[in-house]
Every structure is written in structure tokens, then in C-alpha cells.
Design an enzyme around this catalytic site. Structure first.
Site, PDB file in Angstrom:
ATOM      1  CG  HIS A  88      32.861  48.403  39.208  1.00 54.73           C
ATOM      2  ND1 HIS A  88      32.881  49.560  38.506  1.00 54.73           N
ATOM      3  CD2 HIS A  88      34.204  47.923  39.026  1.00 54.73           C
ATOM      4  CE1 HIS A  88      34.031  50.080  38.151  1.00 54.73           C
ATOM      5  NE2 HIS A  88      35.095  49.061  38.539  1.00 54.73           N
ATOM      6  CG  HIS A 115      41.023  48.622  42.488  1.00 53.24           C
ATOM      7  ND1 HIS A 115      41.611  49.125  41.534  1.00 53.24           N
ATOM      8  CD2 HIS A 115      40.653  47.065  42.289  1.00 53.24           C
ATOM      9  CE1 HIS A 115      42.057  47.969  40.701  1.00 53.24           C
ATOM     10  NE2 HIS A 115      41.531  46.964  41.076  1.00 53.24           N
ATOM     11  CG  HIS A 117      39.517  42.940  42.997  1.00 56.39           C
ATOM     12  ND1 HIS A 117      38.532  43.038  42.186  1.00 56.39           N
ATOM     13  CD2 HIS A 117      40.434  43.484  42.707  1.00 56.39           C
ATOM     14  CE1 HIS A 117      38.624  43.661  41.324  1.00 56.39           C
ATOM     15  NE2 HIS A 117      40.187  44.233  41.522  1.00 56.39           N
ATOM     16  CG  HIS A 140      44.452  44.619  41.760  1.00 54.05           C
ATOM     17  ND1 HIS A 140      43.348  44.317  40.912  1.00 54.05           N
ATOM     18  CD2 HIS A 140      45.257  43.493  42.291  1.00 54.05           C
ATOM     19  CE1 HIS A 140      43.432  42.682  40.922  1.00 54.05           C
ATOM     20  NE2 HIS A 140      44.481  42.526  41.589  1.00 54.05           N
ATOM     21  CB  THR A 223      40.440  41.952  36.488  1.00 49.74           C
ATOM     22  OG1 THR A 223      40.339  42.876  37.762  1.00 49.74           O
ATOM     23  CG2 THR A 223      41.900  41.478  36.570  1.00 49.74           C
ATOM     24  CB  THR A 224      36.735  45.734  35.636  1.00 49.77           C
ATOM     25  OG1 THR A 224      37.787  46.988  35.316  1.00 49.77           O
ATOM     26  CG2 THR A 224      36.655  45.366  37.068  1.00 49.77           C
TER      27      THR A 224
END
Length: 322
Positions: A88, A115, A117, A140, A223-224
Site C-alpha cells: 500500500h 514514507h 503520500h 511522514h 492514517t492506515t
């Protein structure tokens, strides 16, 4: 037995923590895969009252004088970073020597990973938005509170995880150090694949702490899935730069576990649900500048209007005399 039914049966036997999920619903996922609007059905915390990301409304933030500058430890060290496609997202693992103190946080936090986004096809892809504006990309950096040895342990502390967020803005020039990151993403195109970036320095991507005094702070979640509500969020005012060429390159590198291109890797903003977003004093220092210019404008405007009204009054007196 129908193959799809057989697959569903097998997936139903997996532990809940390994359930599959998607960022978007258009990937033809089966019912064991939840797009963001359905995550809570499989991961109850995703339906909580302290969820992230959020839209930060700058007119409603509250200045907090107890939010001092940060101190970064290990950002100048050259380290080997393992990059892995998680299905993901792509995670860049950081050694525990990279740490964080200050910023109104209690104690030391050690880095775990960072990571990004992003969106896709010229669509913005930041998770947080500012006054409704979504930015091209968001970085992040995930930190774990020092007493804890893993994210799983830190999740039981409301501030067990400290997450630093940097928003990107598009520039005409390339970011001088992002091509190394882009090249690494190109080597982990498929779910589960990994590579190593040698001699990586976090300071090549993140500005020094003494230039990051302005930031927003609120309590939220990952947020996951499972959206653990244990995060002290810091969203910095200062934006990082990325060129359109680099942005286009990043979104072409990886694929989801479904085999689809890894694009639009952001969760929609979540309700604030009564939470307060704070702003550091240094960040609020920008506001008086606006007020000064507004006052100057009003003084000039009033002076002009007053002069005009006085002139009109004299004219009226002159007409009466005639």
C-alpha cells in the site's frame, strides 16, 4: 468451488491484522479489502473520534506558547536505509540512532521509518490539507516513544507515536536529493520487494531543526489500518520542494498489492470531532505581519476618505455662501 469463493474462504481464515485493504475503491477489490470509507468495518479504531488526517483551518488554530523548537538527533549521520514495498506504500526504515526531542513532546522518540503520500496524473496527494488545499505530496517520519520497542507497544500510549509531516509544493527546480529516493522506489516496484540506499542522510531531505520553528500540533491517529489513536501530529509550516518531473517520476515507480499502479495513496481528511489544533508561537509570528499591513491599509484608506469628506464639506459651505 468457484475460484473467487475459494479465495474469499481462504482470506477469511487469515488473522484480522493481515486483512487486505485499499486506499481507493476502484481497484475491484473483494469484500475483504476495505476502501477508506469502509475501513472501520474491519478495523474499529478507524471509526474513532481522533482520526487523521485532517483539514487544518488556519483561522481556528490556537496559539500554544508551550510548543518550543525541536531537536533532531542523527539527521546528519550517514546510514543504510532499507526500502520495502508494503503493498500500500513504500517504507524507508530508519535506525534507532535517529531521534527526536523537544517540540512539546515528553522524552525521547526514536525514528522507525519514513514514507510519502502522493496523488497521480497531476492530482495532488497530500493527506493533510490547509484551509481545504491539498498539496502535491506529503512526507511522514514516524517516531516511537523511547520506552517502547515497537509500534504495537506505543499504540497503548496516547502520545506513544510522534509523526512529523512535511507538505511539498511544486517548484521549477528539482529537489537536489529526491532522485536517490525515486531511484530506490524504482527498485521496489512490486509488493514485498526491497532494496537498500547506502550512506543516506535524513538532513538531505528534511531542513535543519532551527528552520522549523513554525508548526501545527494536534492529537490523532495513524492514517492506515488499524488507525491507532496514539499519535502526536506535527505538521510543519515550511514546505519542501519537488519539481513536476520528480513528481511524475515518483507516481510511476511502484504498484499496489493488487498489481495496480500505486497512485492516490492518501486517506481522505477526517472529522475534527471537537479536537483543537494548536500552533507554535513561531508559527503564529507570521500573523501580526498581516495585521500590520491591514492596519496600514486601513489608515491610508481612512485618511483618503476623510480628506474626501472634508473637501466635500467645504464645497457644500461654498455653495451655501453663493
Amino acid at each position: 468451488m468457484d475460484f473467487s469463493l475459494h479465495l474469499l474462504t481462504l482470506l477469511s481464515l487469515l488473522p484480522q491484522s493481515t486483512a487486505l485493504w485499499c486506499y481507493q475503491s476502484q481497484f475491484s477489490c473483494d469484500d475483504t479489502c476495505r476502501d477508506p470509507s469502509r475501513w472501520a468495518a474491519q478495523f474499529p479504531s478507524c471509526g474513532g473520534l481522533r482520526q487523521s488526517p485532517i483539514n487544518i483551518v488556519t483561522s481556528k488554530v490556537r496559539v500554544n506558547s508551550a510548543l518550543p523548537p525541536f531537536s533532531f538527533i542523527g539527521h546528519s549521520d550517514r546510514v543504510n536505509v532499507t526500502v520495502q514495498n508494503k503493498g500500500h506504500s513504500a517504507h524507508f526504515a530508519l535506525p534507532p540512532s535517529v531521534q527526536l526531542t523537544g517540540g512539546g513532546l515528553t522524552g525521547h522518540y526514536r525514528a522507525a521509518q519514513f514514507h510519502f503520500h502522493w496523488g497521480g496524473d497531476r492530482r495532488p496527494g497530500s493527506e493533510h490539507t490547509i484551509d481545504g488545499e491539498r498539496f502535491p505530496m506529503e512526507l511522514h517520519i514516524v517516531h516511537i516513544k523511547a520506552p517502547y520497542s515497537s509500534l504495537a507497544e506505543a499504540e497503548h500510549d496516547m502520545a506513544g507515536i510522534a509523526l512529523l509531516a512535511f507538505l511539498f509544493e511544486e517548484s521549477t527546480d528539482d529537489h537536489p536529493h529526491l532522485d536517490t529516493v525515486i531511484a530506490a522506489l524504482g527498485r521496489v516496484q512490486n509488493n514485498g520487494s526491497s532494496t537498500v540506499i547506502s550512506s543516506f542522510r535524513l538532513r538531505d531531505v528534511v531542513p535543519p531543526a532551527d528552520s522549523l520553528h513554525g508548526y501545527y500540533r494536534y492529537v490523532g491517529s495513524m492514517t492506515t489500518p488499524g488507525c491507532e489513536q496514539a499519535v502526536a501530529w506535527t505538521v510543519f509550516h515550511r514546505k519542501l520542494s519537488i519539481s513536476s518531473r520528480q513528481l511524475d517520476a515518483i507516481i510511476r515507480q511502484c504498484r499496489f498489492w493488487t498489481g495496480q499502479p500505486m497512485t492516490d495513496t492518501f486517506r481522505p481528511t477526517q472529522p475534527l470531532d471537537g479536537r483543537i489544533v494548536y500552533c507554535s508561537m513561531s508559527g503564529a509570528a507570521q500573523t501580526p505581519v498581516v495585521h500590520v499591513w491591514l492596519c496600514v491599509f486601513l489608515v491610508v484608506f481612512w485618511s483618503v476618505m476623510n480628506s474626501h469628506m472634508t473637501s466635500t464639506g467645504f464645497m457644500g459651505e461654498e455653495l451655501q455662501d453663493v
